[in-house]
Write an enzyme that holds these catalytic residues in place. Structure first.
Site, PDB file in Angstrom:
ATOM      1  CB  CYS A 370      -0.981  -0.041   1.176  1.00 21.73           C
ATOM      2  SG  CYS A 370      -2.362   1.073   0.938  1.00 21.73           S
ATOM      3  CG  HIS A 486      -3.628  -3.559   3.024  1.00 23.10           C
ATOM      4  ND1 HIS A 486      -2.680  -3.116   3.916  1.00 23.10           N
ATOM      5  CD2 HIS A 486      -4.206  -2.452   2.500  1.00 23.10           C
ATOM      6  CE1 HIS A 486      -2.692  -1.800   3.931  1.00 23.10           C
ATOM      7  NE2 HIS A 486      -3.599  -1.360   3.083  1.00 23.10           N
ATOM      8  CD  GLU A 488      -1.474  -6.320   5.174  1.00 23.42           C
ATOM      9  OE1 GLU A 488      -1.201  -6.600   3.996  1.00 23.42           O
ATOM     10  OE2 GLU A 488      -1.592  -5.143   5.584  1.00 23.42           O
TER      11      GLU A 488
HETATM   12  N1  GLN Z   1      -1.974   6.794   2.967  1.00 22.18           N
HETATM   13  C1  GLN Z   1      -2.025   6.062   1.759  1.00 22.18           C
HETATM   14  C2  GLN Z   1      -3.311   6.283   1.007  1.00 22.18           C
HETATM   15  O1  GLN Z   1      -4.272   6.774   1.542  1.00 22.18           O
HETATM   16  C3  GLN Z   1      -1.834   4.582   1.983  1.00 22.18           C
HETATM   17  C4  GLN Z   1      -2.788   3.960   2.928  1.00 22.18           C
HETATM   18  C5  GLN Z   1      -2.320   2.619   3.425  1.00 22.18           C
HETATM   19  O2  GLN Z   1      -1.142   2.293   3.367  1.00 22.18           O
HETATM   20  N2  GLN Z   1      -3.233   1.835   3.946  1.00 22.18           N
HETATM   21  O3  GLN Z   1      -3.389   5.930  -0.150  1.00 22.18           O
END
Ligand code: GLN
Length: 510
Positions: A370, A486, A488
């Site tokens: 992410c 994600h 995970e």
């Molecule tokens: N802050 C980043 C976004 O909003 C990534 C968010 C995250 O890693 N869950 O895209």
């Protein structure tokens, strides 16, 4: 009508009530019973999206985009089942929806009250969940103002459907006394009894297994037979909890109470725990982010590393590296693999970018997740293209090289959350990992890699390996793999995430 098992706590929270509830659910479902869960939390936050990971641990995301308490992650991992917003209720959501109904004239001029309206609403939410057994976990401890109406609801419910109350309590053993003391538990039980709830089982958490004397006292004060006092001492991992509960016959006793025949034949968790314990060879993996001094904020990553480790026969030795502090090359160069978790805000971000450069240059197999992937794109443009001021507009809104920008339609805190399809490009490493051009993974983000930089990234040698429309979902360069989603969140003990498995394989066969 379902059978209801309420898991609630006394004395203090944070002692593993969630894993006890998840273990009960898992042991029932293992026996073939249709089992469902609901976690109730007293917070006035609508969901966990705005809760501080420093205080509450990771924000877990479900398929439908619900942002919830990390206990739901434990449930999914223990039940191997994807849950939804119906399995998670905060006071904020409860009141928000009742007040909305009131404004819409639903109550037709009636007084709207805690009893019966709020309580009936809670009962309805439990009874409308499908399943033969419903596990209801009430967050916090009995006596908290904010869960009193949840407790009243389950008390009333217990008069309507078969219900067992599993009360999780704590028995300290102060070193200066050297003896297990049940007084706090006695007082906690008294609070619960005064609320009209009589425990069916008492699960005592303690450092060492509960001694007879302590067990006997709990049985007297809690009004339960001695054999219904279950001991859960500190254990090497939460995967030991179902094994310990099963050994003491908790599920057979619950089932008998509900009128079912049961003979325990042990649990599948025994095999899993044995495999965990038999792992000898370690793999040193850095988890690098701003919450590294509070690993609960990355709990799903830790479990995904355990699941994949068990599958490949390696024990993860996790080195937590805090990017709020100075990131040093010597701390990273000895790693065999690394994970860069997601994150929000400015703090620690430069440390992550520096870490990404070191990992890439040292060819350390890395999985950047992410925001980790977004910062990997920034790092590539900074170091390989030479735009040293390249950035994400999340951190520098005025950067001349906005490699990562806010997605159109996602301003003012709105996030792209939940399960979305990902298209994988054949011929890439990601394609080898998934063995398919399509997968579904969970997301939680508002920013994305700026499509205007796709060619810049390609020219720098990166492969853009996955997309979802205009959203870049995967990027590869050297030892680095970044994904916008994600992985995970969908890793399960016996079904590890393909990307985490791949991380081990890349590290082992480097
Ligand atoms: N802050 C980043 C976004 O909003 C990534 C968010 C995250 O890693 N869950 O895209």
């Amino acid at each position: 009508m379902p059978n209801v098992i309420v898991v609630l706590g006394t004395v203090m929270s944070g002692i593993g009530k969630g894993s006890i509830a998840a273990s009960i659910a898992s042991l029932l479902s293992e026996r073939g019973y249709d089992t469902n869960v609901i976690k109730m939390d007293g917070y006035l936050n609508y969901d966990a999206g705005t809760l501080d990971p420093y205080r509450h641990g990771e924000v877990f995301v479900l398929d439908d985009g619900t942002e919830c308490d990390m206990d739901l992650g434990t449930y999914e991992r223990f039940l191997s089942k994807n849950l939804s917003g119906d399995n998670y209720l905060t006071s904020g959501k409860l009141f928000y929806e009742i007040i909305k109904k009131e404004r819409e004239g639903y109550f037709k001029g009636e007084d709207v009250q805690f009893v019966p309206h709020v309580v009936n609403d809670i009962i309805e939410r439990i009874l409308t969940l499908p399943g033969e057994f419903i596990i209801v976990e009430i967050g916090g401890t009995a006596g908290d103002i904010e869960n009193s109406y949840f407790i009243e609801a389950v008390r009333q419910l217990s008069k309507r459907v078969p219900t067992a109350f599993v009360v999780v309590t704590y028995v300290p053993e102060p070193p200066s006394i050297g003896e297990q003391k049940t007084k706090p538990a006695q007082q906690g039980l008294r609070i619960l009894l005064s609320m009209g709830v009589t425990p069916t089982f008492i699960v005592a958490r303690s450092h060492r297994p509960l001694e007879y004397k302590a067990k006997y006292k709990l049985s007297l004060y809690g009004g339960v037979p001695l054999e219904n006092v279950i001991s859960v001492p500190d254990l090497p991992s939460i995967y030991h909890v179902p094994v310990v509960l099963e050994k003491q016959g908790l599920i057979s006793k619950i089932l008998k109470l509900f009128g079912y025949e049961d003979e325990s034949k042990g649990t599948r968790w025994e095999g899993f725990v044995k495999r965990c314990e038999s792992l000898e060879e370690e793999l040193t993996i850095g988890v690098i982010g701003k919450y590294a001094d509070f690993p609960d904020a990355y709990v799903s990553i830790r479990h995904a590393l355990i699941h994949a480790g068990v599958a490949v026969g390696r024990k993860p030795k996790i080195i937590w590296i805090n990017t709020r502090k100075e990131v040093k090359e010597e701390d990273l160069s000895s790693l065999e693999a690394a994970v860069i978790p997601g994150g929000f805000g400015k703090e620690g971000a430069e440390g992550i970018i520096k870490a990404l450069k070191i990992l890439r240059e040292n060819e350390i197999p890395t999985l950047a997740i992410c925001r980790g992937m977004q910062l990997l794109a920034v790092e590539i443009v900074r170091d390989l293209v030479g735009y040293s001021d390249a950035h994400t507009t999340e951190i520098d809104p005025n950067t001349r090289h906005p490699v990562v920008i806010e997605m159109p339609g996602y301003s003012r805190g709105r996030l792209r959350k939940g399960l979305y399809p990902v298209s994988i490009v054949p011929g890439t490493h990601l394609y080898e990992v998934y063995g398919s051009t399509k997968t579904l993974e969970r997301h939680r983000h508002r920013f994305y890699v700026n499509p205007e930089y796709f060619d810049v990234l390609r020219d720098a040698g990166a492969k853009l390996s996955a997309r979802s429309g205009r959203i870049l979902e995967g990027i590869e360069i050297g030892s680095m793999i970044g994904v916008q989603f994600h992985p995970e969140f969908l890793s399960r003990p016996r079904e590890p995430s393909k990307l985490f498995l791949d991380l081990y394989k890349r590290a082992i066969f480097k």
